[in-house]
Write a protein that holds these residues in place. Sequence first.
Motif, short mmCIF file in Angstrom:
data_model
loop_
_atom_site.label_atom_id
_atom_site.label_comp_id
_atom_site.label_asym_id
_atom_site.label_seq_id
_atom_site.Cartn_x
_atom_site.Cartn_y
_atom_site.Cartn_z
N ASP A 1 -31.09 19.83 5.24
CA ASP A 1 -31.30 20.88 5.96
C ASP A 1 -31.81 20.46 7.32
OD1 ASP A 1 -32.65 23.43 7.03
OD2 ASP A 1 -31.88 24.32 5.34
N SER A 2 -31.31 20.87 8.42
CA SER A 2 -31.91 20.57 9.62
C SER A 2 -33.06 20.96 10.07
CB SER A 2 -30.80 20.94 10.75
OG SER A 2 -31.05 22.37 10.70
N ARG A 3 -33.79 21.88 9.23
CA ARG A 3 -35.04 22.32 9.49
C ARG A 3 -36.17 21.40 8.87
NH1 ARG A 3 -33.60 28.16 7.58
NH2 ARG A 3 -32.55 26.74 5.88
N ALA B 1 -37.07 17.77 8.59
CA ALA B 1 -37.06 16.63 8.87
C ALA B 1 -38.24 15.81 8.70
CB ALA B 1 -36.88 16.51 10.48
#
Length: 237
Positions: A102-104, A106
Amino acid sequence: MNQDYNTTRRHLLQYGVCIVGTALFTAGITTKFLDQEKKKTLGETSSCEPKEITREVALERLILGNKRFMEHKQKHPNQHQERIKEVAEGQKPFAAILGCADSRVAPEIIFDQGLGDIFVVRNAGNVVTAEEIGSLEFGALELGINTIIILGHQKCGAVKATLEGNAVPGKIGSIIDAIKPAIKGKQTWDEAVIANVKLEIKRLKSSPVISKLITDKKLNVVGGFYELETGEVKIIA
């Protein structure tokens, strides 16, 4: 006589100022020294990494980094030009994260870490497959990592798709199949995410390499739940 008195008084006042100034200066140095020693213990200095970081210190370092992230007090450590040259010679990460793609979420950002600090493996749903096990075995055996966090997160799309049970195209189904065993009864979305993290920890511990390192007290594997709304990572035992 008055002149002698005034001269003596002036000298005493100057001497007093010098004493106070010296005390404050010394206290400042002492405080700075203690702060530097604490940073060295946690491996947060900008110089080369310490030779060894214990499992407890590694986890604390991640927790403190996440706290800075939540409070918008990031230090962005090890992200300078010197660090680029340093890690080009080799890596010595102090921890590993198996997280969702998920890009949220990191890891380097939410734990406020830099280049060469953490060994990161990511896929949708943070599932443990043979490839993920092999990667983490490599990190533990070859890089000396002694702390692994399997990190799930709030509103995970892969977990939601598994809860809904709808047909999906392509290889997406392989991810859902991996998560399905964690789904039991009428779980909430968050409960299902946490259940999946615990399942993946169990899968990782099925590795003879990982289990032996844990038995020998050379490795610690824990779970984490990241809250998208607050930025907090909660540790799951």
